[in-house]
Design a protein around this motif. Structure first.
Motif, PDB file in Angstrom:
ATOM      1  N   SER A  30       0.767  -0.896   0.144  1.00 25.17           N
ATOM      2  CA  SER A  30      -0.120  -0.066  -0.161  1.00 25.17           C
ATOM      3  C   SER A  30       1.292   1.048  -0.291  1.00 25.17           C
ATOM      4  O   SER A  30       0.727   2.277  -0.813  1.00 25.17           O
ATOM      5  CB  SER A  30      -1.200  -0.086   1.170  1.00 25.17           C
ATOM      6  N   VAL A  65      -7.406  -2.500  -1.663  1.00 27.37           N
ATOM      7  CA  VAL A  65      -7.813  -1.506  -0.724  1.00 27.37           C
ATOM      8  C   VAL A  65      -7.204  -0.202  -1.414  1.00 27.37           C
ATOM      9  O   VAL A  65      -7.840   0.532  -1.917  1.00 27.37           O
ATOM     10  CB  VAL A  65      -7.276  -1.799   0.945  1.00 27.37           C
ATOM     11  N   HIS A  68      -8.845   1.007  -3.830  1.00 31.00           N
ATOM     12  CA  HIS A  68     -10.256   1.976  -3.935  1.00 31.00           C
ATOM     13  C   HIS A  68      -9.882   3.557  -3.282  1.00 31.00           C
ATOM     14  O   HIS A  68     -10.895   4.304  -3.708  1.00 31.00           O
ATOM     15  CB  HIS A  68     -11.337   1.435  -2.235  1.00 31.00           C
ATOM     16  N   TRP A  69      -8.792   3.343  -2.793  1.00 31.33           N
ATOM     17  CA  TRP A  69      -8.407   4.674  -2.136  1.00 31.33           C
ATOM     18  C   TRP A  69      -8.086   5.139  -3.689  1.00 31.33           C
ATOM     19  O   TRP A  69      -8.440   7.102  -3.284  1.00 31.33           O
ATOM     20  CB  TRP A  69      -6.499   4.264  -1.135  1.00 31.33           C
TER      21      TRP A  69
END
Length: 136
Positions: A30, A65, A68-69
């Motif tokens: 991430s 995730v 999505h960010w």
């Protein structure tokens, strides 16, 4: 010219033709995904990028995730700040359907925020670059 690199992303900028090329590899953390995306945005603004080549051939998968960010945070900011008549070429290997699913999600969201965005899929970077350079 190599402009930025982390463990999962290399960014090259060709200022003469306003082209930014991202090459993603492996499974980005991430932190690397967000830092690389932010650096891409900064370089795109600085060099008035109109052509974007995203090479996903060596990518394993994007974290949902992180996607999505990207769609909720990065993309709206980029849509407001970058040229609307942007061209995006995405290079995929035929075998990697996970990368294609992530790219499809991003392109659908991009297209709904910017109707002047033009995009196309390719299986090699030479064809993608040629397509980007054929059109203004």
């Amino acid at each position: 010219m190599k402009t930025y690199q982390n463990e999962h992303l290399t960014i090259l900028v060709d200022c003469g033709v306003h082209l930014l090329q991202q090459t993603w590899v492996g499974l980005p953390s991430s932190e690397n995904f967000k830092n690389g995306s932010q650096m891409s945005f900064t370089l795109a603004q600085r060099h008035q990028i109109k052509r974007w080549l995203i090479d996903l051939q060596a990518l394993r998968i994007f974290n949902p995730v992180d996607l999505h960010w990207f769609v909720q945070n990065w993309l709206p900011n980029a849509t407001l700040s970058l040229p609307h008549a942007m061209r995006v070429a995405i290079v995929l290997s035929d075998q990697n359907q996970f990368a294609k699913l992530g790219a499809d999600l991003i392109l659908r969201a991009s297209g709904s925020m910017n109707e002047r965005l033009t995009s196309c899929y390719f299986t090699d970077t030479d064809s993608a670059r040629q397509w980007l350079l054929l059109h203004n």
